[in-house]
Scaffold this active site. Structure first.
Site, PDB file in Angstrom:
ATOM      1  N   ILE A  12      -1.518   1.222  58.963  1.00 43.86           N
ATOM      2  CA  ILE A  12      -1.347   0.251  59.890  1.00 43.86           C
ATOM      3  C   ILE A  12      -0.286   0.421  60.599  1.00 43.86           C
ATOM      4  O   ILE A  12       0.896   0.404  60.238  1.00 43.86           O
ATOM      5  CB  ILE A  12      -1.237  -1.296  59.394  1.00 43.86           C
ATOM      6  N   HIS A  13      -0.541   0.485  62.391  1.00 44.22           N
ATOM      7  CA  HIS A  13       0.624   0.719  63.017  1.00 44.22           C
ATOM      8  C   HIS A  13       0.543   0.030  64.201  1.00 44.22           C
ATOM      9  O   HIS A  13      -0.369  -0.775  64.453  1.00 44.22           O
ATOM     10  CB  HIS A  13       0.958   2.117  63.196  1.00 44.22           C
TER      11      HIS A  13
END
Lengths: 159, 138
Positions: A12-13
């Protein structure tokens, strides 16, 4: 149900929380990664990225598969993030997925790396996983909802 | 539709555009102007005017700066009473991202205030606390 399976070593970014979480019709992001799930600091850092109104879970690959097989998951719209081709293949097989999005995968420092697309490379071991994936589903690469959609099927066949 | 004009002291404006494009891809609704860079002549007023002139009269226009009380905001504030113009200051990347993704629609005073309140929540001291959950499901 699984809305999209994305292989991205960054899990997740920013691009996930801002662009993808809005572009896809999802209510949950499931990060299926053994390293992150077993490291409390990484896990907390990933959970900080939770977009407003969405659920985020960080679990081991085995736990994630168990979760997605729970009948309660049928009604959820889940975006699954895995960190490597081995885990991606496991999901493709386990759930008979029709497609997989190949995103960032450049950190592994083994020899004999070949380029699959601009942000993804594979050594011999990984290439075998990618080729097997390609034999059972549609493999493509799209970094952002607005960026170029790259078909990887033909290329993987020739490699 | 809405359009955004962002100006800052130095290269923060173009830097933020670069960040937005990493996160969202090409961003045509965002016009940026780096003020006071390298002794360059200050053309902020001209830049704002040409931005406003290029927008359609009925679309909302956001004029955004970096800091309350700064000279950039002082220039932008002069347009605050123009029709369909909103002036915002104290920009953060989270707020700009949110505004950019809402540009498909027109902004209202209420929608903007709401967006700003939500974005303020994203500026925070990060405290890492163990995640405890007994739930065997999500």
């Amino acid at each position: 149900m699984i809305v999209q399976l994305r292989m991205d070593e960054r899990l997740i970014h920013g691009q996930i929380t801002t662009a993808w979480s809005k572009a896809l019709d999802i209510d949950t992001i499931l990060c299926a990664n053994d390293t992150a799930a077993n490291d409390p600091i990484s896990k907390q850092a990933l959970l900080l990225a939770t977009p407003a109104g969405k659920k985020v879970a960080v679990r081991t690959v085995a736990d994630s598969i168990k979760l997605m097989k729970d009948p309660r998951a049928d009604k959820m719209k889940v975006f699954i993030l895995v960190g490597n081709p081995k885990d991606a293949l496991r999901f493709v097989k386990e759930f008979n997925l029709k497609e997989v999005n190949i995103a960032n995968y450049m950190r592994k420092k083994t020899t004999g790396q070949v380029k699959i697309c601009p942000c993804c490379q594979a050594d011999e071991e990984d290439l075998a996983y990618f080729k097997e994936m390609n034999s059972c589903c549609h493999v493509f690469s799209q970094l952002l909802p607005t960026s170029e959609y790259i078909e990887l099927g033909e290329k993987l066949k020739e490699m | 539709m809405s359009k955004i004009f962002l100006s800052t002291h130095g290269k923060m404006a173009s830097g933020m555009k670069s960040s937005i494009e990493v996160l969202l891809g090409n961003c045509e609704v965002l016009t940026v102007y780096d003020a006071y860079v390298d002794g360059k002549e200050d053309t902020l007023k001209e830049e704002v005017e040409s931005f406003l002139a290029a927008c359609k009269p009925d679309e909302s226009k956001l004029l955004i700066s970096d800091m309350l009380g700064g000279s950039v905001n002082q220039v932008l504030s002069q347009y605050a009473n123009h029709k369909n113009v909103f002036v915002i200051t104290g920009i953060t990347l989270s707020l700009l991202l949110e505004l950019v993704t809402q540009c498909f629609d027109n902004f209202t005073k209420d929608s903007l205030e709401n967006t700003i309140i939500n974005a303020r929540e994203m500026t925070k001291l990060v405290i890492m606390e163990p995640v405890i959950s007994d739930d065997d499901f999500f």
